[in-house]
Design a protein around this motif. Sequence first.
Motif, PDB file in Angstrom:
ATOM      1  N   ARG A 204       0.838  -1.208   0.000  1.00 44.48           N
ATOM      2  CA  ARG A 204       0.000   0.000   0.000  1.00 44.48           C
ATOM      3  C   ARG A 204       0.869   1.253   0.000  1.00 44.48           C
ATOM      4  N   TYR A 205       1.901   1.270   0.837  1.00 46.43           N
ATOM      5  CA  TYR A 205       2.792   2.423   0.882  1.00 46.43           C
ATOM      6  C   TYR A 205       3.519   2.617  -0.445  1.00 46.43           C
ATOM      7  N   ALA A 206       4.006   1.523  -1.027  1.00 46.72           N
ATOM      8  CA  ALA A 206       4.735   1.624  -2.294  1.00 46.72           C
ATOM      9  C   ALA A 206       3.825   2.139  -3.404  1.00 46.72           C
ATOM     10  N   LEU A 207       2.618   1.626  -3.471  1.00 53.22           N
ATOM     11  CA  LEU A 207       1.674   2.072  -4.498  1.00 53.22           C
ATOM     12  C   LEU A 207       1.344   3.552  -4.314  1.00 53.22           C
ATOM     13  N   SER A 208       1.149   3.964  -3.082  1.00 55.47           N
ATOM     14  CA  SER A 208       0.878   5.365  -2.806  1.00 55.47           C
ATOM     15  C   SER A 208       2.043   6.251  -3.254  1.00 55.47           C
ATOM     16  N   ALA A 209       3.262   5.824  -2.966  1.00 61.68           N
ATOM     17  CA  ALA A 209       4.446   6.606  -3.348  1.00 61.68           C
ATOM     18  C   ALA A 209       4.601   6.680  -4.863  1.00 61.68           C
ATOM     19  N   VAL A 210       4.403   5.568  -5.548  1.00 59.76           N
ATOM     20  CA  VAL A 210       4.557   5.546  -7.009  1.00 59.76           C
ATOM     21  C   VAL A 210       3.486   6.424  -7.667  1.00 59.76           C
ATOM     22  N   VAL A 211       2.269   6.368  -7.173  1.00 62.06           N
ATOM     23  CA  VAL A 211       1.209   7.225  -7.717  1.00 62.06           C
ATOM     24  C   VAL A 211       1.539   8.696  -7.449  1.00 62.06           C
ATOM     25  N   THR A 212       2.075   8.995  -6.276  1.00 60.50           N
ATOM     26  CA  THR A 212       2.476  10.367  -5.969  1.00 60.50           C
ATOM     27  C   THR A 212       3.562  10.840  -6.931  1.00 60.50           C
ATOM     28  N   LEU A 213       4.555   9.992  -7.188  1.00 55.58           N
ATOM     29  CA  LEU A 213       5.601  10.346  -8.158  1.00 55.58           C
ATOM     30  C   LEU A 213       5.004  10.591  -9.541  1.00 55.58           C
ATOM     31  N   ALA A 214       4.052   9.779  -9.937  1.00 55.25           N
ATOM     32  CA  ALA A 214       3.428   9.945 -11.257  1.00 55.25           C
ATOM     33  C   ALA A 214       2.636  11.250 -11.320  1.00 55.25           C
ATOM     34  N   ARG A 215       1.967  11.587 -10.246  1.00 59.52           N
ATOM     35  CA  ARG A 215       1.175  12.829 -10.230  1.00 59.52           C
ATOM     36  C   ARG A 215       2.057  14.066 -10.305  1.00 59.52           C
ATOM     37  N   THR A 216       3.178  14.038  -9.594  1.00 60.10           N
ATOM     38  CA  THR A 216       4.056  15.213  -9.592  1.00 60.10           C
ATOM     39  C   THR A 216       4.928  15.257 -10.838  1.00 60.10           C
ATOM     40  N   ASN A 217       5.232  14.076 -11.391  1.00 56.47           N
ATOM     41  CA  ASN A 217       6.045  13.956 -12.601  1.00 56.47           C
ATOM     42  C   ASN A 217       7.391  14.671 -12.470  1.00 56.47           C
ATOM     43  N   GLU A 218       7.976  14.603 -11.265  1.00 55.38           N
ATOM     44  CA  GLU A 218       9.295  15.186 -11.047  1.00 55.38           C
ATOM     45  C   GLU A 218      10.035  14.382  -9.987  1.00 55.38           C
ATOM     46  N   ARG A 219      11.313  14.611  -9.896  1.00 53.88           N
ATOM     47  CA  ARG A 219      12.136  13.954  -8.889  1.00 53.88           C
ATOM     48  C   ARG A 219      11.768  14.520  -7.523  1.00 53.88           C
ATOM     49  N   MET A 220      11.671  13.622  -6.527  1.00 56.52           N
ATOM     50  CA  MET A 220      11.316  14.056  -5.181  1.00 56.52           C
ATOM     51  C   MET A 220      12.282  13.459  -4.170  1.00 56.52           C
ATOM     52  N   ALA A 221      12.666  14.255  -3.190  1.00 59.39           N
ATOM     53  CA  ALA A 221      13.454  13.751  -2.077  1.00 59.39           C
ATOM     54  C   ALA A 221      12.588  12.788  -1.271  1.00 59.39           C
ATOM     55  N   VAL A 222      13.220  11.819  -0.634  1.00 57.43           N
ATOM     56  CA  VAL A 222      12.466  10.832   0.146  1.00 57.43           C
ATOM     57  C   VAL A 222      11.584  11.520   1.182  1.00 57.43           C
ATOM     58  N   SER A 223      12.109  12.523   1.851  1.00 56.50           N
ATOM     59  CA  SER A 223      11.324  13.201   2.897  1.00 56.50           C
ATOM     60  C   SER A 223      10.082  13.878   2.314  1.00 56.50           C
ATOM     61  N   ASP A 224      10.223  14.510   1.154  1.00 58.16           N
ATOM     62  CA  ASP A 224       9.076  15.165   0.514  1.00 58.16           C
ATOM     63  C   ASP A 224       8.063  14.147   0.012  1.00 58.16           C
ATOM     64  N   LEU A 225       8.566  13.075  -0.581  1.00 58.42           N
ATOM     65  CA  LEU A 225       7.686  12.019  -1.079  1.00 58.42           C
ATOM     66  C   LEU A 225       6.963  11.347   0.074  1.00 58.42           C
ATOM     67  N   ALA A 226       7.665  11.096   1.163  1.00 55.77           N
ATOM     68  CA  ALA A 226       7.050  10.471   2.334  1.00 55.77           C
ATOM     69  C   ALA A 226       5.915  11.335   2.877  1.00 55.77           C
ATOM     70  N   ALA A 227       6.148  12.633   2.947  1.00 58.17           N
ATOM     71  CA  ALA A 227       5.105  13.540   3.437  1.00 58.17           C
ATOM     72  C   ALA A 227       3.906  13.565   2.486  1.00 58.17           C
ATOM     73  N   ALA A 228       4.175  13.640   1.202  1.00 55.25           N
ATOM     74  CA  ALA A 228       3.082  13.700   0.213  1.00 55.25           C
ATOM     75  C   ALA A 228       2.294  12.400   0.151  1.00 55.25           C
ATOM     76  N   ALA A 229       2.985  11.270   0.288  1.00 52.83           N
ATOM     77  CA  ALA A 229       2.324   9.964   0.188  1.00 52.83           C
ATOM     78  C   ALA A 229       1.840   9.454   1.545  1.00 52.83           C
TER      79      ALA A 229
END
Length: 162
Positions: free
Chosen positions: A35-60
């Motif tokens: 569930r966490y991995a899917l949430s993170a991958v969808v977040t990356l797809a939505r932003t369509n940019e490189r994200m730091a782990v801390s930013d991605l963790a907060a967003a996802a």
Amino acid sequence: FQAEDGIRDYKVTGVQTCALPISNPCIPGLTLSQRYALSAVVTLARTNERMAVSDLAAAAKVPPAFLAKLLRELSRTGVVEGVKGHHGGFRLGRPASQIVVNDVLSPLVAEDPATVSPCAMEDRACDPADPCALHHRWALATAGVRMLVSSVTIADIVGGVG
């Protein structure tokens, strides 16, 4: 009963429906890691940019240390790619239209046979050679889930297809 997160409480209604956000995807049987991995991958797809782990963790909405471990696993299979350095982070390893949900889930399946759940009907493992009363019906349901996760892309989720 409709919960605040858009998930209908199946204990009250007998039905579970899914509504975004994907931080709680409604695919039966997902592990917390999946569930966490899917949430993170969808977040990356939505932003369509490189994200730091801390930013991605907060967003996802995923614990950062746990997410870092999951991203390392997903980078081994090319779902994401990590970029080192001061402006590093993670991004999708290929276009979202070329990543099916199963690409995200399958690297996170436990290989340890001790993690296999026993039969839901009895206190034992069941298989086609020694099935329980629900075994064949459950096999049909899980085949449908396998077909779903093998055909729905991350782009479908981001675009709201389905």
